[in-house]
Scaffold this active site. Structure first.
Site, PDB file in Angstrom:
ATOM      1  N   GLU A 153       0.823  -1.207   0.000  1.00 20.12           N
ATOM      2  CA  GLU A 153       0.000   0.000   0.000  1.00 20.12           C
ATOM      3  C   GLU A 153       0.863   1.265   0.000  1.00 20.12           C
ATOM      4  O   GLU A 153       0.489   2.281  -0.578  1.00 20.12           O
ATOM      5  CB  GLU A 153      -0.939   0.000   1.209  1.00 20.12           C
ATOM      6  CG  GLU A 153      -2.035  -1.055   1.169  1.00 20.12           C
ATOM      7  CD  GLU A 153      -3.044  -0.834   0.058  1.00 20.12           C
ATOM      8  OE1 GLU A 153      -3.350   0.338  -0.246  1.00 20.12           O
ATOM      9  OE2 GLU A 153      -3.514  -1.833  -0.520  1.00 20.12           O
ATOM     10  N   HIS A 304       2.482 -10.485  17.239  1.00 22.04           N
ATOM     11  CA  HIS A 304       3.082 -11.729  17.713  1.00 22.04           C
ATOM     12  C   HIS A 304       4.498 -11.903  17.194  1.00 22.04           C
ATOM     13  O   HIS A 304       5.399 -12.333  17.924  1.00 22.04           O
ATOM     14  CB  HIS A 304       2.235 -12.935  17.302  1.00 22.04           C
ATOM     15  CG  HIS A 304       2.761 -14.218  17.861  1.00 22.04           C
ATOM     16  ND1 HIS A 304       3.640 -15.022  17.160  1.00 22.04           N
ATOM     17  CD2 HIS A 304       2.589 -14.809  19.069  1.00 22.04           C
ATOM     18  CE1 HIS A 304       3.959 -16.062  17.906  1.00 22.04           C
ATOM     19  NE2 HIS A 304       3.341 -15.963  19.071  1.00 22.04           N
ATOM     20  N   LYS A 345       7.900 -12.533  26.702  1.00 24.15           N
ATOM     21  CA  LYS A 345       8.064 -11.628  25.558  1.00 24.15           C
ATOM     22  C   LYS A 345       8.301 -10.183  26.009  1.00 24.15           C
ATOM     23  O   LYS A 345       8.785  -9.358  25.238  1.00 24.15           O
ATOM     24  CB  LYS A 345       6.832 -11.704  24.663  1.00 24.15           C
ATOM     25  CG  LYS A 345       6.638 -13.093  24.049  1.00 24.15           C
ATOM     26  CD  LYS A 345       5.295 -13.241  23.376  1.00 24.15           C
ATOM     27  CE  LYS A 345       5.126 -14.657  22.824  1.00 24.15           C
ATOM     28  NZ  LYS A 345       3.778 -14.863  22.231  1.00 24.15           N
TER      29      LYS A 345
END
Length: 403
Positions: A153, A304, A345
């Site tokens: 895009e 993620h 994380k």
């Protein structure tokens, strides 16, 4: 209805015991809050209008921290970005197993936090693209993670514009006219045809380099090549290539670019894009960093993938999430930062922030109070670069809210 000879029982007051119980419930004594607990207070419009500065963007955003609800979360996100930008290796003690070339305090003061910026494709379709380009143009982040749409895009906008429409435009009528709707944005199908005309010769050249030179293409190297080929400063990936900021896209085939690769594969079935080399490269970016920060706009794959790379180093030191996802369905997109802590994380001693909101509203405000101020200050240190630069810098310092 009462019979004529019957009468109502006289109203009686609650017994003292009942009254005391109700009073205790309503007027339950409070445990004193710590003195340092902030007081809720919003923006003082009267004081701002009476001041020489007037209603400034800096003053307004500064009040968000004590406003409450998502305004406070936005204020906390501003502070988190300031911390990740300010961090230096010299802030922490020298580790016993530290490399010899990282012991000198002067050297340690030059080692910064590595910042991962991740965003979904719809944000590139929107006008947030210009904000994201500003950050990459000024080399304010170190790694970018996005989707196929987040790549194409941006490039397509260099070939033809995306237009504003309406959320309620009927899909059947738009389909008949060859107009694609992204929320309240409109992308004519001709834009993708122009993209195919532009990208196909580049793919042919890349295939030839693979066949004759043994060139090994990965998604990040392919995106770098497209950024060089577009040669347009309006493009995020032009600046990413120029500033050597790697852009990772683990779902490169999930979009128009994937369509082009699909068609191209029938002419060049030998053409290969190596995904494994990129996961190693991305994970190594995190593993070898002395500190990492994550700014993740949206959810799904980009969230993620970025968090998982930071798992390889037992978590990011700083993190800001901006999305509208909720956690009740168990999705990673909607998960609160504390869930990422449970996976390793985000570090256990970190102070991650999630702002619940549309990134097109939230992120420009975050940038105005962090990255843009840093660029303005840098321009001031350089003594300006002409009238236009000085005007832009002054505008950043004194930006007004239109009343």
């Amino acid at each position: 209805m009462l019979a004529p000879h019957e009468s109502r029982a006289p109203a009686t007051s609650p017994s003292p015991t009942v009254q005391d119980g109700a009073k205790t419930a309503v007027l339950l004594a409070s445990t004193p809050l710590p003195e340092a607990t902030p007081t809720v207070r919003g923006f003082d419009w009267n004081a701002a209008l009476a001041s020489s500065e007037g209603v400034s963007l800096h003053g307004l955003l500064g009040s968000f921290l004590t406003t409450g609800f998502q305004a406070t979360n936005l204020g906390m996100a501003i502070k988190e970005i300031e911390r990740m930008r300010a961090w230096r290796l010299s802030d922490v003690p020298v580790a016993p197993d530290e490399d010899d070339d990282l012991i000198d305090p002067a050297v340690r003061a030059t080692i910064k936090c590595k910042i991962f910026l991740a965003y979904t494709s719809n944000l590139i379709s929107s006008g947030l693209r210009e904000t994201l380009r500003f950050i990459v143009e000024h080399n304010l982040v170190d790694v970018v993670v996005t989707t196929a749409g987040g790549v194409e895009e941006d490039l397509i906008k260099c070939l033809a514009p995306t237009r504003l429409g309406d959320f309620s435009l009927p899909g059947i009528e738009l389909r008949k006219r060859g107009i694609n709707r992204i929320g309240n944005l409109l992308v004519p199908n001709d834009n993708y045809c122009k993209f195919e005309d532009w990208v196909t010769p580049i793919l042919h050249a890349m295939a030839a380099e693979q066949n004759t030179e043994g060139r090994r293409w990965t998604p990040s190297r392919l995106i770098e090549r497209l950024g060089n080929e577009i040669n347009n400063p309006d493009s995020i990936y032009y600046w990413a290539a120029k500033n050597q900021i790697p852009v990772f896209c683990p779902a490169l085939t999930d979009g128009s670019l994937g369509d082009m690769l699909y068609f191209f594969s029938y002419k060049h079935p030998e053409f290969v894009v190596d995904m494994v080399a990129d996961i190693r490269r991305l994970n190594d970016e995190a593993v070898h960093a002395k500190a990492t920060g994550m700014i993740i706009l949206g959810g799904g794959l980009v969230k993620h993938h970025t968090c998982n790379a930071n798992l390889m180093r037992n978590g990011a030191d700083f993190a800001v999430f901006v999305n509208t996802g909720q956690e009740f369905d168990g999705s990673d997109s909607g998960a609160r930062p504390d869930e990422a802590v449970s996976w390793g994380k985000v570090k256990m001693d970190a102070h991650p922030v999630k702002v619940y909101g549309d990134a097109t509203l939230v992120f420009p405000l975050l940038v105005a109070e962090t990255f843009a101020k840093e660029v303005a200050a840098e321009r001031g240190r350089e003594g300006g670069g002409g009238g236009k630069v000085e005007e832009e810098s002054a505008a950043l310092k004194r930006q007004r809210v239109v009343l």
